[in-house]
Design a protein around this motif. Sequence first.
Motif, PDB file in Angstrom:
ATOM      1  N   MET A   1     -16.474 -24.409   4.232  1.00  0.00           N
ATOM      2  CA  MET A   1     -16.012 -24.426   2.661  1.00  0.00           C
ATOM      3  C   MET A   1     -17.040 -23.654   2.051  1.00  0.00           C
ATOM      4  O   MET A   1     -18.590 -23.595   2.021  1.00  0.00           O
ATOM      5  N   ASN A   2     -16.601 -22.329   1.392  1.00  0.00           N
ATOM      6  CA  ASN A   2     -17.549 -21.951   0.591  1.00  0.00           C
ATOM      7  C   ASN A   2     -17.145 -22.132  -0.871  1.00  0.00           C
ATOM      8  O   ASN A   2     -16.891 -22.188  -1.422  1.00  0.00           O
ATOM      9  N   ASP A   3     -19.124 -22.443  -1.138  1.00  0.00           N
ATOM     10  CA  ASP A   3     -18.533 -23.141  -2.511  1.00  0.00           C
ATOM     11  C   ASP A   3     -19.228 -21.687  -3.370  1.00  0.00           C
ATOM     12  O   ASP A   3     -19.146 -21.799  -5.086  1.00  0.00           O
ATOM     13  N   GLU A   4     -19.720 -20.043  -3.203  1.00  0.00           N
ATOM     14  CA  GLU A   4     -19.752 -19.534  -4.488  1.00  0.00           C
ATOM     15  C   GLU A   4     -18.642 -19.507  -5.195  1.00  0.00           C
ATOM     16  O   GLU A   4     -17.484 -18.962  -4.795  1.00  0.00           O
ATOM     17  N   PRO A   5     -18.699 -18.738  -6.403  1.00  0.00           N
ATOM     18  CA  PRO A   5     -17.162 -18.220  -7.045  1.00  0.00           C
ATOM     19  C   PRO A   5     -17.127 -16.972  -6.832  1.00  0.00           C
ATOM     20  O   PRO A   5     -17.417 -16.288  -6.088  1.00  0.00           O
ATOM     21  N   VAL A   6     -15.601 -17.542  -7.203  1.00  0.00           N
ATOM     22  CA  VAL A   6     -14.670 -15.766  -6.897  1.00  0.00           C
ATOM     23  C   VAL A   6     -14.921 -14.524  -7.590  1.00  0.00           C
ATOM     24  O   VAL A   6     -15.353 -14.715  -8.731  1.00  0.00           O
ATOM     25  N   LYS A   7     -15.286 -13.391  -6.802  1.00  0.00           N
ATOM     26  CA  LYS A   7     -15.877 -12.712  -7.761  1.00  0.00           C
ATOM     27  C   LYS A   7     -14.733 -11.139  -7.689  1.00  0.00           C
ATOM     28  O   LYS A   7     -13.643 -11.601  -7.621  1.00  0.00           O
TER      29      LYS A   7
ATOM     30  N   MET B   1       0.740  -8.665 -21.063  1.00  0.00           N
ATOM     31  CA  MET B   1      -0.516  -8.884 -20.276  1.00  0.00           C
ATOM     32  C   MET B   1      -1.337  -7.950 -21.490  1.00  0.00           C
ATOM     33  O   MET B   1      -1.510  -6.485 -21.853  1.00  0.00           O
ATOM     34  N   GLY B   2      -2.208  -9.138 -21.124  1.00  0.00           N
ATOM     35  CA  GLY B   2      -3.588  -8.360 -22.227  1.00  0.00           C
ATOM     36  C   GLY B   2      -4.081  -6.972 -20.604  1.00  0.00           C
ATOM     37  O   GLY B   2      -3.802  -7.251 -19.296  1.00  0.00           O
ATOM     38  N   HIS B   3      -4.975  -5.597 -21.355  1.00  0.00           N
ATOM     39  CA  HIS B   3      -5.299  -4.711 -20.304  1.00  0.00           C
ATOM     40  C   HIS B   3      -6.239  -4.964 -19.264  1.00  0.00           C
ATOM     41  O   HIS B   3      -6.118  -5.268 -17.551  1.00  0.00           O
ATOM     42  N   GLY B   4      -7.015  -6.412 -19.602  1.00  0.00           N
ATOM     43  CA  GLY B   4      -8.177  -6.936 -18.705  1.00  0.00           C
ATOM     44  C   GLY B   4      -7.002  -7.405 -17.557  1.00  0.00           C
ATOM     45  O   GLY B   4      -7.476  -7.225 -16.185  1.00  0.00           O
ATOM     46  N   HIS B   5      -6.572  -8.536 -17.650  1.00  0.00           N
ATOM     47  CA  HIS B   5      -5.168  -9.058 -16.919  1.00  0.00           C
ATOM     48  C   HIS B   5      -4.341  -8.078 -15.690  1.00  0.00           C
ATOM     49  O   HIS B   5      -4.388  -8.481 -14.785  1.00  0.00           O
ATOM     50  N   ALA B   6      -3.801  -7.449 -16.597  1.00  0.00           N
ATOM     51  CA  ALA B   6      -3.112  -6.611 -15.933  1.00  0.00           C
ATOM     52  C   ALA B   6      -3.620  -5.618 -14.839  1.00  0.00           C
ATOM     53  O   ALA B   6      -3.443  -5.089 -13.436  1.00  0.00           O
ATOM     54  N   ASN B   7      -4.785  -5.228 -15.592  1.00  0.00           N
ATOM     55  CA  ASN B   7      -5.640  -4.505 -14.221  1.00  0.00           C
ATOM     56  C   ASN B   7      -6.465  -4.720 -13.073  1.00  0.00           C
ATOM     57  O   ASN B   7      -6.058  -4.302 -11.884  1.00  0.00           O
ATOM     58  N   ALA B   8      -6.786  -6.018 -13.573  1.00  0.00           N
ATOM     59  CA  ALA B   8      -7.197  -6.434 -12.289  1.00  0.00           C
ATOM     60  C   ALA B   8      -5.854  -7.194 -11.815  1.00  0.00           C
ATOM     61  O   ALA B   8      -5.928  -7.260 -10.819  1.00  0.00           O
ATOM     62  N   LEU B   9      -5.192  -7.609 -11.812  1.00  0.00           N
ATOM     63  CA  LEU B   9      -4.529  -7.628 -11.261  1.00  0.00           C
ATOM     64  C   LEU B   9      -3.744  -6.456 -10.193  1.00  0.00           C
ATOM     65  O   LEU B   9      -2.985  -6.525  -8.956  1.00  0.00           O
ATOM     66  N   VAL B  10      -3.311  -5.364 -11.077  1.00  0.00           N
ATOM     67  CA  VAL B  10      -3.040  -4.146 -10.136  1.00  0.00           C
ATOM     68  C   VAL B  10      -3.680  -3.918  -8.997  1.00  0.00           C
ATOM     69  O   VAL B  10      -4.110  -3.126  -7.281  1.00  0.00           O
ATOM     70  N   ALA B  11      -5.555  -3.773  -9.432  1.00  0.00           N
ATOM     71  CA  ALA B  11      -6.033  -3.875  -8.807  1.00  0.00           C
ATOM     72  C   ALA B  11      -6.004  -4.329  -7.412  1.00  0.00           C
ATOM     73  O   ALA B  11      -6.415  -4.283  -6.283  1.00  0.00           O
ATOM     74  N   HIS B  12      -6.148  -5.916  -7.221  1.00  0.00           N
ATOM     75  CA  HIS B  12      -6.373  -6.585  -6.448  1.00  0.00           C
ATOM     76  C   HIS B  12      -5.111  -6.061  -5.610  1.00  0.00           C
ATOM     77  O   HIS B  12      -5.076  -6.343  -4.344  1.00  0.00           O
ATOM     78  N   THR B  13      -4.208  -6.205  -5.937  1.00  0.00           N
ATOM     79  CA  THR B  13      -2.707  -5.996  -4.976  1.00  0.00           C
ATOM     80  C   THR B  13      -2.959  -4.841  -4.389  1.00  0.00           C
ATOM     81  O   THR B  13      -2.468  -5.149  -2.813  1.00  0.00           O
ATOM     82  N   LEU B  14      -3.185  -3.492  -5.393  1.00  0.00           N
ATOM     83  CA  LEU B  14      -2.885  -2.575  -4.110  1.00  0.00           C
ATOM     84  C   LEU B  14      -4.558  -1.997  -3.265  1.00  0.00           C
ATOM     85  O   LEU B  14      -3.850  -1.925  -1.904  1.00  0.00           O
ATOM     86  N   SER B  15      -4.937  -2.906  -3.223  1.00  0.00           N
ATOM     87  CA  SER B  15      -6.191  -3.170  -2.466  1.00  0.00           C
ATOM     88  C   SER B  15      -5.699  -3.789  -1.360  1.00  0.00           C
ATOM     89  O   SER B  15      -6.042  -3.107  -0.149  1.00  0.00           O
ATOM     90  N   GLN B  16      -5.410  -5.257  -1.591  1.00  0.00           N
ATOM     91  CA  GLN B  16      -4.501  -6.071  -0.704  1.00  0.00           C
ATOM     92  C   GLN B  16      -3.971  -5.098   0.601  1.00  0.00           C
ATOM     93  O   GLN B  16      -4.016  -5.603   1.792  1.00  0.00           O
ATOM     94  N   ASP B  17      -3.148  -4.605   0.065  1.00  0.00           N
ATOM     95  CA  ASP B  17      -1.938  -3.460   0.381  1.00  0.00           C
ATOM     96  C   ASP B  17      -2.787  -2.188   1.374  1.00  0.00           C
ATOM     97  O   ASP B  17      -1.714  -1.942   2.379  1.00  0.00           O
ATOM     98  N   LYS B  18      -3.702  -2.268   1.095  1.00  0.00           N
ATOM     99  CA  LYS B  18      -4.445  -1.095   1.529  1.00  0.00           C
ATOM    100  C   LYS B  18      -4.989  -1.257   2.709  1.00  0.00           C
ATOM    101  O   LYS B  18      -4.388  -0.285   3.952  1.00  0.00           O
ATOM    102  N   GLY B  19      -4.740  -2.703   3.363  1.00  0.00           N
ATOM    103  CA  GLY B  19      -4.695  -3.444   4.467  1.00  0.00           C
ATOM    104  C   GLY B  19      -6.852  -3.525   5.023  1.00  0.00           C
ATOM    105  O   GLY B  19      -7.603  -3.394   5.458  1.00  0.00           O
TER     106      GLY B  19
END
Length: 70
Positions: free
Chosen positions: A1-7, A52-70
Amino acid sequence: MNDEPVKGPASYFPSIEKKYGRPISEWQALLRERLPAKHMELVAMLKNDHGMGHGHANALVAHTLSQDKG
């Protein structure tokens, strides 16, 4: 189990789900429906169409696009 906070972009996910009332998987599906849109186009869509606020929208888009790059 990983107890480190999500970054990085994923650290926003609990507050995004709480504030906007949808699971992250739904937001990601919504973004993927609009591909191959550019990063900032997707951010603008989340902000303009879903309030959606800018920070939330940007984080969601960045994470999704990075996942799709593989």
